[in-house]
Design a protein around this motif. Structure first.
Motif, short mmCIF file in Angstrom:
data_model
loop_
_atom_site.label_atom_id
_atom_site.label_comp_id
_atom_site.label_asym_id
_atom_site.label_seq_id
_atom_site.Cartn_x
_atom_site.Cartn_y
_atom_site.Cartn_z
N ASP A 203 5.37 4.32 39.38
CA ASP A 203 5.72 3.17 40.22
C ASP A 203 7.21 3.11 40.52
N SER A 204 8.00 3.94 39.82
CA SER A 204 9.46 3.92 40.04
C SER A 204 9.94 5.08 40.91
N LEU A 205 9.03 5.84 41.48
CA LEU A 205 9.42 6.99 42.29
C LEU A 205 10.19 6.54 43.54
N PRO A 206 11.23 7.27 43.91
CA PRO A 206 11.98 6.89 45.11
C PRO A 206 11.18 7.15 46.38
N ALA A 207 11.65 6.58 47.46
CA ALA A 207 11.00 6.78 48.76
C ALA A 207 11.00 8.26 49.10
N GLY A 208 9.90 8.69 49.70
CA GLY A 208 9.78 10.09 50.09
C GLY A 208 9.19 10.98 49.04
N VAL A 209 8.85 10.41 47.87
CA VAL A 209 8.24 11.19 46.80
C VAL A 209 6.83 10.66 46.55
N ASN A 210 5.86 11.54 46.61
CA ASN A 210 4.46 11.17 46.38
C ASN A 210 4.09 11.41 44.93
N ALA A 211 3.57 10.40 44.26
CA ALA A 211 3.14 10.56 42.86
C ALA A 211 1.99 11.55 42.78
N ALA A 212 2.03 12.40 41.78
CA ALA A 212 0.97 13.39 41.59
C ALA A 212 0.74 13.59 40.10
N ASP A 213 -0.50 13.86 39.73
CA ASP A 213 -0.75 14.23 38.35
C ASP A 213 -0.40 15.70 38.17
N LYS A 214 -0.42 16.16 36.95
CA LYS A 214 0.00 17.53 36.66
C LYS A 214 -0.84 18.55 37.43
N ALA A 215 -2.14 18.39 37.39
CA ALA A 215 -3.03 19.36 38.04
C ALA A 215 -2.75 19.46 39.53
N THR A 216 -2.58 18.31 40.18
CA THR A 216 -2.34 18.30 41.62
C THR A 216 -1.00 18.93 41.96
N LEU A 217 0.03 18.56 41.21
CA LEU A 217 1.36 19.07 41.51
C LEU A 217 1.42 20.59 41.41
N PHE A 218 0.92 21.14 40.31
CA PHE A 218 1.02 22.58 40.13
C PHE A 218 0.10 23.35 41.08
N ALA A 219 -1.00 22.76 41.48
CA ALA A 219 -1.90 23.45 42.40
C ALA A 219 -1.38 23.44 43.83
N GLN A 220 -0.66 22.38 44.23
CA GLN A 220 -0.26 22.23 45.63
C GLN A 220 1.17 22.65 45.92
N ALA A 221 2.03 22.68 44.92
CA ALA A 221 3.45 22.94 45.18
C ALA A 221 3.72 24.41 45.48
N ASP A 222 4.61 24.64 46.44
CA ASP A 222 5.12 25.98 46.72
C ASP A 222 6.33 26.28 45.84
N VAL A 223 7.02 25.22 45.45
CA VAL A 223 8.17 25.32 44.54
C VAL A 223 8.01 24.24 43.50
N VAL A 224 8.07 24.61 42.23
CA VAL A 224 8.04 23.64 41.13
C VAL A 224 9.37 23.69 40.41
N VAL A 225 10.01 22.54 40.28
CA VAL A 225 11.27 22.44 39.55
C VAL A 225 11.05 21.56 38.32
N LEU A 226 11.42 22.08 37.16
CA LEU A 226 11.30 21.36 35.91
C LEU A 226 12.65 20.77 35.55
N CYS A 227 12.75 19.45 35.56
CA CYS A 227 13.99 18.80 35.15
C CYS A 227 13.68 17.60 34.25
#
Length: 318
Positions: free
Chosen positions: A177-201
């Motif tokens: 709920d605290s994500l900035p504008a322009g960022v879509n919340a995703a669970d782990k499975a969705t993020l890793f399956a859909q991302a072309d670039v994953v950055v771990l920070c």
């Protein structure tokens, strides 16, 4: 004449800022960062500036210590709970190297997507005709999906940059709920399956240790890339190397490693499409100056008995 407080630096600070600290304190620079060295030197100091891993029992050897300041942001180098138990305030410098880390991430992404170093080397060794076709393998960041794990100060600024470049941005965070504008919340499975670039920070904790394991890597796109500016143990390194060697991943950049420093003998040195750097994402002359300025200001405030807002264990003041 009042005696200057004695301060220990685990590593050098910015050379132009050292004289500023020396005006107010007697400065001791550790000749090395072995546990026994730091435990011996901390016995006779009132302040400590941290740029290296502290041994877990260091505060048992520090009867005079009144202030600990992290020359940076990450607190995993400092046994904060042990400091709190001794009533010693610990501070860090939020945001002091954010821009440096974000720019590193962009540089790593471009390195892996456009292969400029490879083009340069081929042009020099084999000529124009041999180098030019390599450009056909490059891909653009615009129009692709950026997945950010850990959307804090660094992740938020990186997200803004991704948006500006025309990337779709997904964010994995404990507080969606605290994500900035322009960022879509995703669970782990969705993020890793859909991302072309994953950055771990993200920070290293029990929830993130081993977060990127073999099963997770198997869900990523075959041409996806992974950038780790978090901590080494967030990634299962053997699983990552296997994915690279078997062409199941487009590439990776590791600025942090399971054990540091690297010796040159580790398997990472023989992996394909892997950019290795020695934990320098947050280090530039600009950020070093900012961190040194912040560390000095915070340290002197603590030694004066003040309570800076960036103390991470304010309960010691109660």
């Amino acid at each position: 004449m009042k005696t200057k407080p004695r301060v220990l630096l685990t590593n050098p600070i910015h050379p132009q800022l050292l004289p500023v600290l020396e005006q107010h304190c007697e400065v001791v620079l550790a000749p090395g960062t072995k546990p026994e060295t730091l435990e011996r030197l901390v016995a006779d100091v009132e302040g400590l500036v941290v740029r290296a891993q502290l041994p877990p029992t260091i505060f048992d050897h520090a009867p005079k210590l009144r202030a600990v300041v992290r020359h940076g942001v990450g607190l995993d180098m400092i046994p904060v709970e042990a400091a709190t138990a001794k009533g010693i305030p610990v501070a860090n410098l939020p945001g002091s190297n954010t821009q440096a880390v974000v720019e590193y991430c962009l540089a790593a992404m471009l390195h892996l997507r456009r292969g400029l170093a490879t083009l340069d080397a081929r042009l020099r060794s084999d000529g124009w005709a041999a180098a030019r076709p390599l450009a056909d393998r490059g891909t653009e960041l615009g129009g692709s999906t950026l997945g950010i794990v850990g959307v804090g100060a660094i992740g938020s600024r990186l997200a803004s940059l991704g948006n500006a470049m025309g990337m779709r941005v997904l964010g994995l965070t404990r507080r969606p709920d605290s994500l900035p504008a322009g960022v879509n919340a995703a669970d782990k499975a969705t993020l890793f399956a859909q991302a072309d670039v994953v950055v771990l920070c993200c920070p290293l904790n029990e929830q993130t240790r081993g977060l990127v394991d073999a099963a997770t890597l198997a869900t990523m796109k075959r041409d996806a890339i992974l950038v780790n500016v978090s901590r080494g143990p967030v990634v299962d390194t053997p699983a990552l190397l296997a994915a690279l060697r078997e062409d199941r991943l487009g590439g990776a950049a590791l600025d942090v490693h399971d054990k540091q420093p690297l010796t040159g003998e580790e398997p990472v040195f023989s992996a394909p499409r892997l950019l290795l750097t020695p934990h320098v994402a947050g280090i530039t002359d600009t950020s070093m100056r900012a961190m040194s300025e912040g560390a000095i200001a915070t340290l002197l405030a603590l030694l004066r008995g003040e309570r800076p807002a960036n103390v991470v264990n304010p309960e010691v003041f109660r």
